[in-house]
Design a protein around this motif. Structure first.
Motif, PDB file in Angstrom:
ATOM      1  N   ALA A  25       0.854  -1.187   0.000  1.00 47.66           N
ATOM      2  CA  ALA A  25       0.000   0.000   0.000  1.00 47.66           C
ATOM      3  C   ALA A  25       0.890   1.237   0.000  1.00 47.66           C
ATOM      4  O   ALA A  25       1.780   1.376   0.853  1.00 47.66           O
ATOM      5  CB  ALA A  25      -0.915  -0.011   1.214  1.00 47.66           C
ATOM      6  N   LEU A  26       0.657   2.134  -0.951  1.00 49.72           N
ATOM      7  CA  LEU A  26       1.472   3.327  -1.107  1.00 49.72           C
ATOM      8  C   LEU A  26       0.607   4.573  -1.045  1.00 49.72           C
ATOM      9  O   LEU A  26      -0.626   4.506  -1.103  1.00 49.72           O
ATOM     10  CB  LEU A  26       2.202   3.295  -2.458  1.00 49.72           C
ATOM     11  CG  LEU A  26       2.961   2.020  -2.831  1.00 49.72           C
ATOM     12  CD1 LEU A  26       3.468   2.133  -4.268  1.00 49.72           C
ATOM     13  CD2 LEU A  26       4.107   1.774  -1.874  1.00 49.72           C
ATOM     14  N   SER A  27       1.288   5.702  -0.956  1.00 46.08           N
ATOM     15  CA  SER A  27       0.621   6.996  -1.077  1.00 46.08           C
ATOM     16  C   SER A  27       1.253   7.736  -2.238  1.00 46.08           C
ATOM     17  O   SER A  27       2.479   7.934  -2.270  1.00 46.08           O
ATOM     18  CB  SER A  27       0.777   7.805   0.213  1.00 46.08           C
ATOM     19  OG  SER A  27       0.171   9.081   0.069  1.00 46.08           O
ATOM     20  N   LEU A  28       0.439   8.119  -3.194  1.00 44.95           N
ATOM     21  CA  LEU A  28       0.917   8.812  -4.392  1.00 44.95           C
ATOM     22  C   LEU A  28       0.178  10.129  -4.515  1.00 44.95           C
ATOM     23  O   LEU A  28      -1.023  10.160  -4.785  1.00 44.95           O
ATOM     24  CB  LEU A  28       0.683   7.942  -5.636  1.00 44.95           C
ATOM     25  CG  LEU A  28       1.142   8.520  -6.970  1.00 44.95           C
ATOM     26  CD1 LEU A  28       2.663   8.712  -6.980  1.00 44.95           C
ATOM     27  CD2 LEU A  28       0.720   7.614  -8.130  1.00 44.95           C
ATOM     28  N   HIS A  29       0.899  11.218  -4.265  1.00 48.91           N
ATOM     29  CA  HIS A  29       0.312  12.557  -4.311  1.00 48.91           C
ATOM     30  C   HIS A  29      -0.924  12.655  -3.423  1.00 48.91           C
ATOM     31  O   HIS A  29      -1.951  13.241  -3.801  1.00 48.91           O
ATOM     32  CB  HIS A  29      -0.029  12.943  -5.751  1.00 48.91           C
ATOM     33  CG  HIS A  29       1.118  12.821  -6.706  1.00 48.91           C
ATOM     34  ND1 HIS A  29       2.351  13.414  -6.500  1.00 48.91           N
ATOM     35  CD2 HIS A  29       1.239  12.123  -7.873  1.00 48.91           C
ATOM     36  CE1 HIS A  29       3.167  13.113  -7.496  1.00 48.91           C
ATOM     37  NE2 HIS A  29       2.525  12.328  -8.336  1.00 48.91           N
ATOM     38  N   GLY A  30      -0.821  12.045  -2.246  1.00 46.75           N
ATOM     39  CA  GLY A  30      -1.905  12.121  -1.286  1.00 46.75           C
ATOM     40  C   GLY A  30      -3.049  11.163  -1.522  1.00 46.75           C
ATOM     41  O   GLY A  30      -4.016  11.137  -0.754  1.00 46.75           O
ATOM     42  N   GLN A  31      -2.918  10.310  -2.557  1.00 49.22           N
ATOM     43  CA  GLN A  31      -3.952   9.339  -2.878  1.00 49.22           C
ATOM     44  C   GLN A  31      -3.420   7.921  -2.659  1.00 49.22           C
ATOM     45  O   GLN A  31      -2.232   7.662  -2.851  1.00 49.22           O
ATOM     46  CB  GLN A  31      -4.407   9.498  -4.338  1.00 49.22           C
ATOM     47  CG  GLN A  31      -5.012  10.851  -4.656  1.00 49.22           C
ATOM     48  CD  GLN A  31      -6.317  11.080  -3.915  1.00 49.22           C
ATOM     49  OE1 GLN A  31      -7.126  10.163  -3.763  1.00 49.22           O
ATOM     50  NE2 GLN A  31      -6.516  12.311  -3.444  1.00 49.22           N
ATOM     51  N   PRO A  32      -4.286   6.975  -2.257  1.00 56.86           N
ATOM     52  CA  PRO A  32      -3.819   5.597  -2.068  1.00 56.86           C
ATOM     53  C   PRO A  32      -3.406   4.961  -3.392  1.00 56.86           C
ATOM     54  O   PRO A  32      -4.030   5.206  -4.433  1.00 56.86           O
ATOM     55  CB  PRO A  32      -5.033   4.891  -1.458  1.00 56.86           C
ATOM     56  CG  PRO A  32      -6.211   5.719  -1.861  1.00 56.86           C
ATOM     57  CD  PRO A  32      -5.713   7.132  -1.926  1.00 56.86           C
ATOM     58  N   ALA A  33      -2.362   4.164  -3.338  1.00 57.09           N
ATOM     59  CA  ALA A  33      -1.866   3.455  -4.520  1.00 57.09           C
ATOM     60  C   ALA A  33      -1.436   2.058  -4.088  1.00 57.09           C
ATOM     61  O   ALA A  33      -1.236   1.782  -2.903  1.00 57.09           O
ATOM     62  CB  ALA A  33      -0.712   4.208  -5.164  1.00 57.09           C
TER      63      ALA A  33
END
Length: 241
Positions: free
Chosen positions: A203-211
């Motif tokens: 689980a990642l965060s990409l520009h404030g969105q979950p990825a």
């Protein structure tokens, strides 16, 4: 509705247990699926489409049986089989994709790739990769006799195993910033790749969105399959028998 992803089988005549597991998978797991994606390193070594050994013919026949049933099959080159070409595609019905490809996975734009381009800290490998992907060098290589290419391939495989044992695990894994950069470049929030042999769902965060980054497993000790449906994605294993 099901789409399957596999990578890093490293098929060779020296590992009949892996081959048997793969052939069972192709015969039984692929019925009724929407598509199969092979994200590189299907073979331990591929030195040209003109290598018509009985072993290679057996693997190609399994893909031909799949595509003859109307199941789309897609392939992205790995670091072991980047020389797979159009003859292989014609003989198997497998469609060759660019090294970075965005697909629509049940409504989710998803970047699929082998994964070696994400390992930017491994500078020695990246230099090697740039060299062997040079079209002129490949043209020269294909002008060599088959036996000579096989000998070169065996030597390169041995050197690769030796060099990898001397590298730290962190260098051989993906660079987190490169993962986010590739997702940003292709405008996606989901990525699927192999290469590192570390199956997991990150689980990642990409520009404030979950990825999400999904890593496929290798087939050294058991088969590894990513099963994707509209309801979600699951990493599964297949036992050797």
């Amino acid at each position: 509705m099901t789409t399957l992803f596999i990578a890093d089988l490293h098929l060779s005549a020296d590992r009949p247990d892996i081959t048997d597991c793969f052939l069972r998978f192709m015969a039984h797991d692929t019925h009724g699926i929407d598509a199969l994606y092979v994200l590189g390193d299907l073979f331990e070594m591929w030195i040209g489409d003109d290598d018509d050994s009985p072993f290679h013919q057996q693997i190609k026949q399994a893909f031909r049986a799949l595509t003859d049933r109307g199941v789309p099959c897609y392939f992205i080159h790995g670091n072991r089989d980047f020389l797979i070409g159009q003859r292989f595609s014609r003989e198997t019905g497998v469609q060759l994709l660019p090294e970075h490809t965005v697909i629509d996975l049940y409504g989710t734009p998803t970047l699929v790739l082998h994964g070696d381009t994400l390992c930017t800290l491994d500078e020695a490998y990246q230099k090697y990769r740039k060299k062997v992907h040079n079209r002129f060098i490949q043209w020269l290589f294909f002008r060599l006799p088959l036996r000579t290419r096989q000998n070169i391939g065996q030597k390169m495989r041995g050197n690769s195993h030796k060099n990898n044992r001397a590298k730290s695990q962190s260098i051989m894994d993906v660079t987190p910033d490169e993962v986010l950069a590739k997702m940003t470049e292709y405008g996606v929030h989901q990525m699927i790749h192999g290469h590192t042999h570390r199956p997991d769902v990150h689980a990642l965060s990409l520009h404030g969105q979950p990825a999400t980054r999904i890593v496929l497993g290798d087939w050294y000790d058991h088969g590894s399959v990513l099963v994707c449906t509209p309801a979600g994605n699951t990493l599964e294993t297949r036992d050797f028998q």
